[in-house]
Design a protein around this motif. Structure first.
Motif, PDB file in Angstrom:
ATOM      1  N   PRO A  46       0.829  -1.203   0.000  1.00  0.00           N
ATOM      2  CA  PRO A  46       0.000   0.000   0.000  1.00  0.00           C
ATOM      3  C   PRO A  46       0.871   1.265   0.000  1.00  0.00           C
ATOM      4  O   PRO A  46       2.074   1.206   0.282  1.00  0.00           O
ATOM      5  N   PRO A  47       0.267   2.415  -0.288  1.00  0.00           N
ATOM      6  CA  PRO A  47       1.023   3.671  -0.314  1.00  0.00           C
ATOM      7  C   PRO A  47       1.823   3.941   0.966  1.00  0.00           C
ATOM      8  O   PRO A  47       2.937   4.452   0.898  1.00  0.00           O
ATOM      9  N   ALA A  48       1.283   3.597   2.110  1.00  0.00           N
ATOM     10  CA  ALA A  48       1.983   3.856   3.375  1.00  0.00           C
ATOM     11  C   ALA A  48       3.337   3.152   3.422  1.00  0.00           C
ATOM     12  O   ALA A  48       4.305   3.699   3.963  1.00  0.00           O
ATOM     13  N   VAL A  67      13.626   4.509  -9.794  1.00  0.00           N
ATOM     14  CA  VAL A  67      12.409   3.746  -9.465  1.00  0.00           C
ATOM     15  C   VAL A  67      11.687   3.328 -10.733  1.00  0.00           C
ATOM     16  O   VAL A  67      11.218   2.193 -10.850  1.00  0.00           O
ATOM     17  N   GLN A  68      11.623   4.226 -11.714  1.00  0.00           N
ATOM     18  CA  GLN A  68      10.998   3.868 -12.990  1.00  0.00           C
ATOM     19  C   GLN A  68      11.748   2.715 -13.644  1.00  0.00           C
ATOM     20  O   GLN A  68      11.126   1.758 -14.134  1.00  0.00           O
ATOM     21  N   SER A  88       0.974   3.647  -9.043  1.00  0.00           N
ATOM     22  CA  SER A  88      -0.126   4.399  -8.438  1.00  0.00           C
ATOM     23  C   SER A  88       0.116   4.626  -6.942  1.00  0.00           C
ATOM     24  O   SER A  88      -0.070   5.729  -6.432  1.00  0.00           O
ATOM     25  N   ASN A  89       0.532   3.576  -6.244  1.00  0.00           N
ATOM     26  CA  ASN A  89       0.773   3.683  -4.809  1.00  0.00           C
ATOM     27  C   ASN A  89       1.951   4.600  -4.504  1.00  0.00           C
ATOM     28  O   ASN A  89       1.930   5.346  -3.520  1.00  0.00           O
ATOM     29  N   LEU A  90       2.976   4.554  -5.339  1.00  0.00           N
ATOM     30  CA  LEU A  90       4.104   5.482  -5.196  1.00  0.00           C
ATOM     31  C   LEU A  90       3.640   6.920  -5.379  1.00  0.00           C
ATOM     32  O   LEU A  90       4.023   7.814  -4.612  1.00  0.00           O
ATOM     33  N   MET A  92       0.631   8.155  -4.914  1.00  0.00           N
ATOM     34  CA  MET A  92      -0.155   8.558  -3.744  1.00  0.00           C
ATOM     35  C   MET A  92       0.749   8.864  -2.555  1.00  0.00           C
ATOM     36  O   MET A  92       0.549   9.848  -1.846  1.00  0.00           O
ATOM     37  N   ALA A  93       1.753   8.026  -2.329  1.00  0.00           N
ATOM     38  CA  ALA A  93       2.672   8.231  -1.208  1.00  0.00           C
ATOM     39  C   ALA A  93       3.433   9.538  -1.363  1.00  0.00           C
ATOM     40  O   ALA A  93       3.583  10.303  -0.412  1.00  0.00           O
ATOM     41  N   LEU A  94       3.916   9.816  -2.566  1.00  0.00           N
ATOM     42  CA  LEU A  94       4.654  11.054  -2.799  1.00  0.00           C
ATOM     43  C   LEU A  94       3.746  12.270  -2.653  1.00  0.00           C
ATOM     44  O   LEU A  94       4.161  13.290  -2.102  1.00  0.00           O
ATOM     45  N   GLY A  95       2.517  12.160  -3.114  1.00  0.00           N
ATOM     46  CA  GLY A  95       1.563  13.256  -2.940  1.00  0.00           C
ATOM     47  C   GLY A  95       1.289  13.528  -1.469  1.00  0.00           C
ATOM     48  O   GLY A  95       1.227  14.679  -1.041  1.00  0.00           O
ATOM     49  N   PHE A  96       1.168  12.479  -0.701  1.00  0.00           N
ATOM     50  CA  PHE A  96       0.955  12.615   0.740  1.00  0.00           C
ATOM     51  C   PHE A  96       2.168  13.277   1.393  1.00  0.00           C
ATOM     52  O   PHE A  96       2.030  14.180   2.214  1.00  0.00           O
ATOM     53  N   ALA A  97       3.369  12.848   1.007  1.00  0.00           N
ATOM     54  CA  ALA A  97       4.593  13.420   1.572  1.00  0.00           C
ATOM     55  C   ALA A  97       4.707  14.901   1.228  1.00  0.00           C
ATOM     56  O   ALA A  97       5.074  15.722   2.091  1.00  0.00           O
TER      57      ALA A  97
END
Length: 112
Positions: A46-48, A67-68, A88-90, A92-97
């Motif tokens: 998951p993104p977390a 990473v790509q 997608s999860n990456l 979301m995680a980066l957006g959250f950070a």
């Protein structure tokens, strides 16, 4: 001390597991973080999980291009759905950070 008496039993356990892994691993820090990111993609993390590894990955110089490239490399093994989910999860995680950093900056400006 029982688990009920501990303040953060899950995060404490994860920290202990990670510390043991770091102590016993003979990979360079950059190689280890690339392996961890590949494993996250393989298990559909998951993104977390990506968020928890983003800081250490950046600290050892892993870039978005790295990473790509890693996701391209593992795609034949883990499959297209896992790679798409990982991307997608990456994201979301980066957006959250980024959101956390922006909120902290706003709070610092309000205080200063």
């Amino acid at each position: 001390m029982t688990m009920a008496e501990e303040e953060n039993p899950v995060s404490d356990a994860l920290l202990e597991i990670t510390s043991a892994s770091l102590e016993r691993c003979n990979l360079e820090p950059r190689e280890m973080m690339l392996a961890r990111i590949a494993a996250l993609a393989a298990v559909d993390a998951p993104p977390a999980s990506y968020l928890l590894n983003a800081g250490p990955a950046a600290d050892v110089g892993i870039t978005l291009e790295d990473v790509q490239g890693l996701l391209i490399a593992v795609a034949p093994i883990v499959g297209t759905p896992r790679v798409v989910a990982a991307a997608s999860n990456l994201t979301m995680a980066l957006g959250f950070a980024i959101g956390i950093e922006a909120a902290a900056a706003t709070e610092a400006e309000a205080e200063g």
